[in-house]
Write an enzyme that holds these catalytic residues in place. Structure first.
Site, PDB file in Angstrom:
ATOM      1  N   HIS A  66       2.044   6.975   1.161  1.00 13.17           N
ATOM      2  CA  HIS A  66       1.745   6.259   2.406  1.00 13.17           C
ATOM      3  C   HIS A  66       2.089   4.783   2.285  1.00 13.17           C
ATOM      4  CE1 HIS A  66      -1.811   5.853  -0.135  1.00 13.17           C
ATOM      5  NE2 HIS A  66      -1.939   4.668   0.422  1.00 13.17           N
ATOM      6  N   TYR A 115       0.486   0.324  -7.279  1.00 14.60           N
ATOM      7  CA  TYR A 115       0.501  -0.961  -6.582  1.00 14.60           C
ATOM      8  C   TYR A 115       0.771  -2.078  -7.585  1.00 14.60           C
ATOM      9  CZ  TYR A 115      -1.465   1.168  -2.401  1.00 14.60           C
ATOM     10  OH  TYR A 115      -1.656   1.944  -1.296  1.00 14.60           O
ATOM     11  N   ARG A 136      -3.777  10.972  -3.401  1.00 14.33           N
ATOM     12  CA  ARG A 136      -3.499  10.557  -2.029  1.00 14.33           C
ATOM     13  C   ARG A 136      -2.037  10.879  -1.734  1.00 14.33           C
ATOM     14  NH1 ARG A 136      -4.821   5.834   1.152  1.00 14.33           N
ATOM     15  NH2 ARG A 136      -5.006   7.650   2.509  1.00 14.33           N
ATOM     16  N   HIS A 144       0.771   1.051   3.955  1.00 14.47           N
ATOM     17  CA  HIS A 144      -0.323   0.438   4.726  1.00 14.47           C
ATOM     18  C   HIS A 144       0.201  -0.616   5.688  1.00 14.47           C
ATOM     19  CE1 HIS A 144      -3.692   1.995   2.278  1.00 14.47           C
ATOM     20  NE2 HIS A 144      -2.863   1.892   1.265  1.00 14.47           N
ATOM     21  N   TYR A 194      -0.192   8.958  -5.018  1.00 15.86           N
ATOM     22  CA  TYR A 194      -0.798   8.556  -6.295  1.00 15.86           C
ATOM     23  C   TYR A 194      -2.198   9.112  -6.431  1.00 15.86           C
ATOM     24  CZ  TYR A 194      -2.939   4.985  -3.287  1.00 15.86           C
ATOM     25  OH  TYR A 194      -3.600   4.341  -2.280  1.00 15.86           O
TER      26      TYR A 194
END
Ligand SMILES: [Fe+2]
Length: 302
Positions: A217, A159, A214, A219, A193
């Site tokens: 994806h 991120y 994870r 969000h 990640y």
């Protein structure tokens, strides 16, 4: 005076808290004490273990600041955030898109963008994709001007908060649907990640020999006046961790394909992800966020 032993301590504690005027707080704390005491008795907790727990929670607090929320990560990795989400979905009067984790990387005030804009602001080697669909009510009717917030990691699984100065936002955007409830935007396909492993939650994950990953994806936070807020995420099919998400967010109904030839796409020359979100009517304003912008939590606790 009553004798305090390993059983009577529970009622003694609950009796003393009986003066709590707020009935919901009273219920929450009574139940917490019951379950906490039962847990201590069940594992026959030792003073050393109790101190380990205190040290662990202290470290979780110290690791949390306005950009990092280790408590949310702890809740996520214990499956508790997912539990709160499923209970939230269960209380709805109509059936809508399944909730998924807001996670620790949500930030308020992401940049407002026009439909079709790209949320990529930094140089990227990722595969450009278009994400499009509609925001519908429970009857399948498009909701004009519905709000669509999107945020995601990049093609390396990071991120913006993990790569750049926190004042520079990347791969985040706030869109509003058109009059038919349609949305579309451009981005790059994210990579899955490993959750942040440099804190006490990482120590816990390693001690449990869990992989910590994870699946890839994206969000979303979807809303419109008079509707329940939807915090959810779309999971890319084919990711090797889709069935073993460390924070239990991925769900079959939220798995999407990247379609390399989609004739219905608003930008047909790009690979496309298509998903229609359904949000349901709300009697009163209710937040669907299991999580928050970490800076807001620090502010509230100051
Ligand atoms: Fe995430």
């Amino acid at each position: 005076m009553r004798a305090i032993d390993h059983n009577t301590i529970t009622d003694a504690t609950i009796d003393q808290m009986a003066t709590t005027p707020n009935p919901r707080l009273k219920q929450i704390m009574e139940s917490l004490v019951k379950h906490l005491h039962n847990w201590g008795r069940e594992i026959d907790i030792t003073p050393e273990e109790w101190l380990e727990g205190i040290k662990f929670l202290t470290a979780v607090g110290h690791k949390s600041d306005q950009y990092r929320q280790e408590f949310i990560l702890l809740s996520d990795t214990l499956g508790f955030s997912s539990l709160v989400n499923t209970l939230y979905d269960r209380r709805a009067n109509e059936k809508g898109t399944q909730t998924s984790l807001l996670g620790p990387f949500y930030r308020q005030d992401s940049p407002k963008m026009e439909l079709g804009a790209s949320i990529v602001t930094k140089p990227s080697k990722g595969m450009e994709v278009v994400i499009y669909g509609r925001v519908l009510d429970a009857a399948g009717k498009g909701i004009p001007n519905a709000s669509v917030e999107i945020w995601q990691p990049d093609e390396t699984g990071n991120y913006d908060l993990q790569l750049h100065d926190p004042s520079e936002m990347d791969l985040r955007g706030h869109f509003h649907c058109n009059a038919e409830g349609k949305y579309w935007m451009r981005t790059v396909a994210p990579l899955g990640y490993m959750i942040p492993m440099d804190g006490p939650v990482g120590d816990m994950i390693r001690a449990q020999k869990r992989h910590g990953f994870r699946p890839a994806h994206i969000h979303f936070l979807i809303g419109a006046p008079g509707y329940r807020e939807l915090a959810t995420a779309l999971y890319l099919s084919g990711d090797e961790h889709i069935d073993s998400d460390t924070v239990f967010g991925s769900a079959g109904s939220l798995v999407v394909d990247v379609n390399h030839k989609d004739p219905n796409s608003p930008i047909p020359n790009l690979p496309a992800i298509h998903f229609d979100f359904q949000i349901v009517k709300a009697a009163a304003a209710e937040s669907g966020r299991v999580g928050a912008d970490p800076s807001q939590i620090v502010k509230a606790g100051a």
